[in-house]
Write an enzyme that holds these catalytic residues in place. Structure first.
Site, mmCIF file in Angstrom:
data_model
loop_
_atom_site.group_PDB
_atom_site.id
_atom_site.type_symbol
_atom_site.label_atom_id
_atom_site.label_comp_id
_atom_site.label_asym_id
_atom_site.label_seq_id
_atom_site.Cartn_x
_atom_site.Cartn_y
_atom_site.Cartn_z
ATOM 1 N N SER A 32 34.424 15.648 -36.247
ATOM 2 C CA SER A 32 34.217 16.098 -37.617
ATOM 3 C C SER A 32 32.721 16.087 -37.969
ATOM 4 C CB SER A 32 35.051 15.214 -38.560
ATOM 5 O OG SER A 32 35.182 15.809 -39.818
ATOM 6 N N HIS A 85 43.685 17.084 -38.011
ATOM 7 C CA HIS A 85 42.231 16.928 -37.918
ATOM 8 C C HIS A 85 41.832 15.673 -37.143
ATOM 9 C CE1 HIS A 85 38.043 17.335 -39.069
ATOM 10 N NE2 HIS A 85 38.049 16.135 -39.614
#
Length: 273
Positions: free
Chosen positions: A103, A255
């Site tokens: 991320s 994610h």
């Protein structure tokens, strides 16, 4: 016999950086792990347990997150975070590094590769942040209001760790108390919210396309097909803009790849390096 781990703090760029180092004399390669926004080394615990059996591993708490210091003087820009990581690896005398960024950590890795192309032989980007613009001016100006950090704290309390985990994971059944407490721990003191307010002001946008095209380091991109935070279309665009990359898409995955798919990520990394 349990493998040694060195945990400690290193003063870099006028801030104390917390890190975990798992040395392995038989490995010539060191993996450097950089976590995402509102996260810490904790997010990599499953991946570390796999990597450390074969390689040297350094996992860093990017300031102001995790156990790293929260400092009013520190500039929380991606450029400065990248320089801080570079200086820490130099202070530890590390060579032959491969960076793994999840991320926001992926964006820090891209900044490092752009700044210092020779530092790493390869990089792995897990649902990497990409094409994010700078915070809008009204928000930056508002952040100077006294006690603005209390609004940040209120926003965090309102969304809550469990809700954030549910958004980040496709498989909600793996959410347990250990996971919730691990992510909550660094947010129990007010200093983190003051530092996050600084980050709203300091964070520049993600690297522009022209800069991405200059990165020649081989990059492996791994994405979840159900990523709500940084949807797959950003991974596909990043794969086009990087000159030397490949993209792997994991099905029924969100994610938080290091939480949901540590073994699949590990297998892909091994094949890549």
């Amino acid at each position: 016999m349990e493998q040694a781990v060195f945990t400690g703090y290193q003063p870099i760029n006028n801030i104390n950086i917390y890190y975990e180092f798992y040395p392995r004399q038989t490995s010539k390669k060191t993996f450097v792990l950089l976590h995402g926004f509102l996260s810490s080394t904790f997010t990599f615990r499953h991946l570390i347990s796999l990597l450390k059996k074969e390689y040297q591993v350094l996992s860093i708490d990017l300031p102001p997150f995790g156990k790293s210091a929260k400092c009013h003087q520190y500039v929380y820009s991606y450029k400065n975070l990248a320089q801080t990581v570079i200086k820490l690896t130099e202070s530890l005398g590390l060579k032959n590094m491969t960076f793994i960024g999840h991320s926001m950590g992926g964006q820090i890795v891209l900044n490092i590769l752009h700044m210092m192309p020779e530092i790493a032989d390869k990089a792995i980007l897990l649902c990497s942040s990409a094409y994010l613009k700078r915070s809008k001016l009204p928000l930056i100006i508002t952040s100077y209001i006294p006690y603005f950090h209390m609004f940040v704290k209120y926003w965090f309390a309102r969304t809550g760790v469990k809700k954030n985990l549910q958004d980040a994971l496709y498989n909600h059944s793996i959410i347990n108390d250990e996971m919730i407490n691990g992510y909550l721990q660094p947010f129990l003191q007010d200093e983190i919210f003051i530092a996050l307010t600084r980050m709203i002001r300091d964070r520049e946008g993600d690297l522009p396309t022209e800069a991405l095209k200059q990165i020649k380091t081989p990059c492996l991109l791994i994405w979840g097909d159900h990523d709500k935070s940084i949807p797959l279309k950003f991974g596909e665009q990043l794969n086009k803009d990087l000159t030397n990359s490949e993209l792997i898409v994991l099905k029924e995955t969100g994610h938080a790849l290091p939480e949901e798919r540590p073994f699949e990520v590990f297998e892909s990394i091994k094949r890549f390096v």
